[in-house]
Design an enzyme around this catalytic site. Structure first.
Site, PDB file in Angstrom:
ATOM      1  N   MET A 177       0.850  -1.220   0.143  1.00 26.25           N
ATOM      2  CA  MET A 177      -0.167  -0.073   0.038  1.00 26.25           C
ATOM      3  C   MET A 177       0.975   1.330  -0.056  1.00 26.25           C
ATOM      4  SD  MET A 177      -3.131  -0.795  -0.357  1.00 26.25           S
ATOM      5  CE  MET A 177      -4.377  -2.106  -0.206  1.00 26.25           C
ATOM      6  N   SER A 178       0.747   2.304   0.682  1.00 29.96           N
ATOM      7  CA  SER A 178       1.262   3.431   0.864  1.00 29.96           C
ATOM      8  C   SER A 178       2.767   3.463   1.158  1.00 29.96           C
ATOM      9  CB  SER A 178       0.520   4.568   1.429  1.00 29.96           C
ATOM     10  OG  SER A 178      -0.677   4.627   0.562  1.00 29.96           O
ATOM     11  N   VAL A 179       3.146   2.336   1.872  1.00 29.88           N
ATOM     12  CA  VAL A 179       4.742   2.474   2.199  1.00 29.88           C
ATOM     13  C   VAL A 179       5.422   2.443   0.775  1.00 29.88           C
ATOM     14  CG1 VAL A 179       6.455   0.852   2.931  1.00 29.88           C
ATOM     15  CG2 VAL A 179       4.514   1.019   4.278  1.00 29.88           C
TER      16      VAL A 179
END
Length: 555
Positions: free
Chosen positions: A112-114
């Site tokens: 995801m947004s990592v």
């Protein structure tokens, strides 16, 4: 491990149901089974060593957040937060590494947004190389943005998410721009067939206020940043990630990135990687930009300005229209600083993805999860507090060890006295020394594992050349095809998937994608994807010199 997510493959998972709560644990570990992905090669170098120094950390207690809070330990947090895996490094040694359900060390997990922090690191490397100017306007790289919402914004605005663009990050609103973006790239059923592809969608976003204002978390900022990086670097993002980051980390495993209908990466949340390699990535921010192989990935100056932020970064963060729940924090270069100061930096992704770095304690922790809902404040901040508690324990022991060593040195180095000196008592080792840092022999490697680089053996730095890099890194586009060597989900042993068949690149075929053919395609050389009219991501850049106009400019 408390979870209602499936530990085995559902009957059918596709883009219509992969984000349902009951499917998340399986889908996050099997993205390539139902969505197209592109390879992020680890290259041919050795994997950096991660020596094990096992330590029981689960019994460490968390300080109470409020008077009536029930007692919590690290273990209780991990059990209550849908954990797929977590691990913690201290001074480069693995103190704990745990996997739950069917996840294993080699399992690629959706970040995801990592992913944003990895793309931000590529941007930093391009800035260090002089290929990207953080203060330049986006239109200087993409003239086709003139007259669009991003006209007038700078690269710095993207890095710090301070543009004035309109974009809702409300994951529970099916009409929010973050969900419309998923439809545009083919990650969800489309309700507007007129908008197809990542870059086509980004150019439709309007401006709501002046660029350079307050911080507002928006995924589109990273997607636009990825586009700009491809223009500046003259290569597709999988290649940039491979050469500028993944190949320098000493990664054990290849990573991958989800792509749209045209082969363009889902930069804001589509990268898949193993937990161990994420720990290697986090170690960059303990090592001031140097990887565990000893190779420099980011300059010290980039790390310094990331940690320092701008003079108004914290004010812009505090004035954000979103509820960040991080008083005194900031957002800089696609990284979160949850507290005042810069001791702790984190990379965050919805559904519970986190890389945690505590620089004074020399701690890097990773947690991969499958929360049922995209956002959960209790689960997020409980995890953060758990890693804080471990870091405080280790730092306290480290300080005690240092004090004991200083006392011992002072005792031994007394001035010579005329009277006969008594034999000095041997100084006992501190009990924490053996618990934290016993000498560890590197684990024996299996024949199919990459060689392990020992600390102090830095790789030779080479200047970045996209054409040369393409010859060193395999960048196939991997379609969600069933591999003949894939084991049924539910087994603990995962066989490596058979690699796509390499085909010679034909520069006359503009629609051929990354010069590779997936197994079972109908004809060799047939394009799995059409050419994106806004951004022909995989035009023939690998075997012919770049020509102008830049094929990444979208013009």
């Amino acid at each position: 491990m408390e979870s209602t997510n499936l530990d085995s493959a559902p009957t059918v998972v596709d883009m219509t149901n992969w984000q349902l709560p009951e499917n998340l644990r399986w889908s996050f570990q099997n993205i390539a089974e139902f969505l197209p992905t592109a390879l992020i090669s680890r290259g041919q170098g050795p994997a950096s060593a991660l020596p094990a120094s096992p330590r029981e950390l689960g019994c460490i207690s968390l300080p109470s957040a409020y008077p009536e809070e029930p007692p919590m330990t690290v273990d209780s947090v991990m059990c209550a937060t849908d954990t797929d895996g977590w691990m913690l490094l201290h001074k480069g040694q693995v103190l704990t590494e745990s996997y739950f359900g069917e996840m294993a060390p080699e399992t690629p997990h959706l970040l995801m947004s990592v992913s944003k922090s990895l793309v931000g690191t590529v941007a930093g490397a391009l800035c260090d190389a002089g290929l990207l100017d953080p203060e330049a306007t986006l239109t200087s790289y993409l003239p086709s943005l003139v007259g669009k919402g991003y006209d007038g914004a700078t690269v710095r605005n993207l890095l710090d998410m301070r543009s004035g663009i309109t974009f809702s990050e409300d994951y529970l609103d099916p009409q929010a721009e973050v969900r419309m973006l998923e439809e545009a790239i083919g990650w969800a059923p489309s309700t507007d067939p007129g908008i197809i592809g990542m870059y086509t969608y980004l150019k439709t976003l309007p401006k709501k206020w002046e660029h350079g204002g307050v911080f507002e978390y928006r995924s589109c900022e990273t997607d636009m940043l990825g586009w700009i990086c491809e223009v500046a670097g003259g290569a597709p993002m999988p290649m940039l990630l491979s050469h500028l980051l993944w190949g320098k980390l000493g990664a054990e495993f290849d990573a991958s990135i989800g792509i749209d209908q045209f082969g363009t990466g889902m930069f804001d949340g589509g990268i898949n990687a193993s937990m161990r390699d994420l720990a290697r990535f986090g170690s960059l921010f303990v090592g001031d930009g140097t990887s565990l192989t000893g190779e420099r990935v980011l300059s010290e100056s980039w790390i310094e300005q990331t940690l320092a932020g701008a003079s108004d970064s914290r004010t812009a963060f505090a004035d954000s229209p979103g509820d960040n729940r991080m008083p005194g924090g900031m957002y800089r270069n696609q990284m979160w600083f949850p507290y005042e100061g810069n001791d702790v930096v984190v990379c965050l992704g919805i559904h519970g993805q986190m890389i945690y770095v505590n620089r004074p304690a020399q701690v890097v922790a990773v947690k991969l999860s499958s929360w049922h809902y995209p956002q959960d404040a209790f689960k997020l901040f409980s995890t953060l507090r758990a890693f804080d508690a471990i870091s405080k324990t280790l730092l306290t022991e480290q300080t005690a060890d240092s004090t004991a060593e200083q006392s011992a040195e002072t005792e031994v180095e007394q001035p010579f006295a005329a009277t006969a000196a008594q034999p000095a008592e041997p100084v006992a080792d501190h009990p924490a020394d053996s618990a934290l840092e016993p000498p560890v022999e590197p684990a024996a490697m299996q024949p199919d594992e990459p060689p392990i680089a020992q600390p102090g053996e830095p790789a030779v730095e080479q200047p970045f050349e996209p054409a040369a890099a393409a010859q060193s890194f395999d960048l196939p586009v991997v379609l969600p095809l069933e591999s003949p060597t894939m084991q049924p989900f539910g087994t603990t042993t995962v066989e490596p998937a058979e690699q796509p068949v390499e085909q010679p690149f034909d520069p006359t075929t503009a629609q051929q994608v990354a010069s590779n053919v997936a197994p079972d395609s109908e004809q060799p050389g047939e394009a799995p994807f059409p050419v994106d009219p806004e951004h022909p991501s995989y035009l023939p850049l690998f075997s012919v010199p770049r020509v102008h106009p830049n094929p990444y400019s979208g013009d």
